[in-house]
Write a protein that holds these residues in place. Sequence first.
Motif, short mmCIF file in Angstrom:
data_model
loop_
_atom_site.label_atom_id
_atom_site.label_comp_id
_atom_site.label_asym_id
_atom_site.label_seq_id
_atom_site.Cartn_x
_atom_site.Cartn_y
_atom_site.Cartn_z
N VAL A 6 9.51 -14.26 -7.56
CA VAL A 6 9.13 -13.15 -6.68
C VAL A 6 10.06 -13.09 -5.47
N ASP A 7 10.42 -11.88 -5.07
CA ASP A 7 11.20 -11.70 -3.84
C ASP A 7 10.21 -11.73 -2.66
N SER A 8 9.75 -12.91 -2.35
CA SER A 8 8.68 -13.07 -1.36
C SER A 8 9.10 -12.61 0.03
N SER A 9 10.37 -12.74 0.34
CA SER A 9 10.85 -12.33 1.66
C SER A 9 10.74 -10.81 1.82
N TYR A 10 11.05 -10.06 0.75
CA TYR A 10 10.91 -8.60 0.81
C TYR A 10 9.44 -8.21 0.95
N ILE A 11 8.57 -8.86 0.19
CA ILE A 11 7.16 -8.50 0.23
C ILE A 11 6.55 -8.80 1.59
N ALA A 12 6.97 -9.90 2.20
CA ALA A 12 6.51 -10.21 3.56
C ALA A 12 6.95 -9.12 4.54
N SER A 37 18.46 -11.30 -3.37
CA SER A 37 17.15 -10.90 -2.86
C SER A 37 17.25 -10.46 -1.41
N TYR A 38 16.14 -9.98 -0.89
CA TYR A 38 16.06 -9.56 0.50
C TYR A 38 16.35 -10.73 1.45
N LYS A 66 2.57 -16.50 -14.45
CA LYS A 66 3.74 -15.73 -14.83
C LYS A 66 4.77 -15.62 -13.72
N TYR A 67 4.35 -15.86 -12.49
CA TYR A 67 5.23 -15.64 -11.35
C TYR A 67 5.31 -16.88 -10.48
N LEU A 68 6.49 -17.11 -9.94
CA LEU A 68 6.69 -18.14 -8.93
C LEU A 68 6.97 -17.44 -7.61
N ARG A 112 7.02 -1.10 -9.65
CA ARG A 112 8.43 -1.25 -9.29
C ARG A 112 8.85 -2.71 -9.38
N PRO A 113 8.82 -3.27 -10.56
CA PRO A 113 9.13 -4.70 -10.70
C PRO A 113 10.52 -5.08 -10.20
N GLN A 114 11.44 -4.14 -10.22
CA GLN A 114 12.79 -4.44 -9.74
C GLN A 114 12.82 -4.69 -8.23
N LYS A 115 11.80 -4.24 -7.52
CA LYS A 115 11.70 -4.51 -6.08
C LYS A 115 10.99 -5.83 -5.81
N ALA A 116 10.05 -6.20 -6.68
CA ALA A 116 9.22 -7.38 -6.44
C ALA A 116 9.81 -8.66 -7.00
#
Length: 208
Positions: free
Chosen positions: A128-134, A49-50, A70-72, A107-111
Amino acid sequence: MLQPFDRILSGYDRLSEVAVSIEDCGKLYRKYESLGVQGYRVWSYQGASYLNYYLHCSVDRVPTLIYKNKYLIPLIFRSSKESEALFDAPYRMEGFFALLDWLVEHRPQKALIDYDKEKEKEILYWVVDSSYIAFRLYEIIEGAGFPLSHFRSADEFEGWNRIYSLINSDRIGRHSRSFDPSNPEQLSELQMILKIVKLKYPKTMLFV
């Protein structure tokens, strides 16, 4: 308050990570229940992940929010200004969920960490790649928010975006358009971005 987090196993040099305490998860759950947060739990996961520059790592016992059943969302981030800013004001988390929803759809592969469409029915929770989304949220609000709040047309945005590439079409060539308003996905992305910007700058015009 973000606290140092040291339960990451990797064959590479350690980075500086911070996390929300499990005690604060309850506050976040109650605060954002109306946006789709259904609870919280401690979870361990593996993946690229990011957070770790897309190198594979294992994260042990990190506080997570359960989102839409569905998501953590791991509440662990790089120790950075974008991570600290995420909890500065309630509208930022609202923007976080809006961005997450759009990425999951387009773009689920990014999230999502190690997303694989073939495993859709097997997975209990996607992480979830929370660090990327932040990071992406900070890029939208702090890097682009003020100029976007003054635009009145897609043409104005397109001229600005040609220089700053907030939305990237991935096309190559001198005369390629970095933003194409006739492209439904790009148009949807701009609409989502403007709604996020409007959370901080209420006078932002939703011109598309």
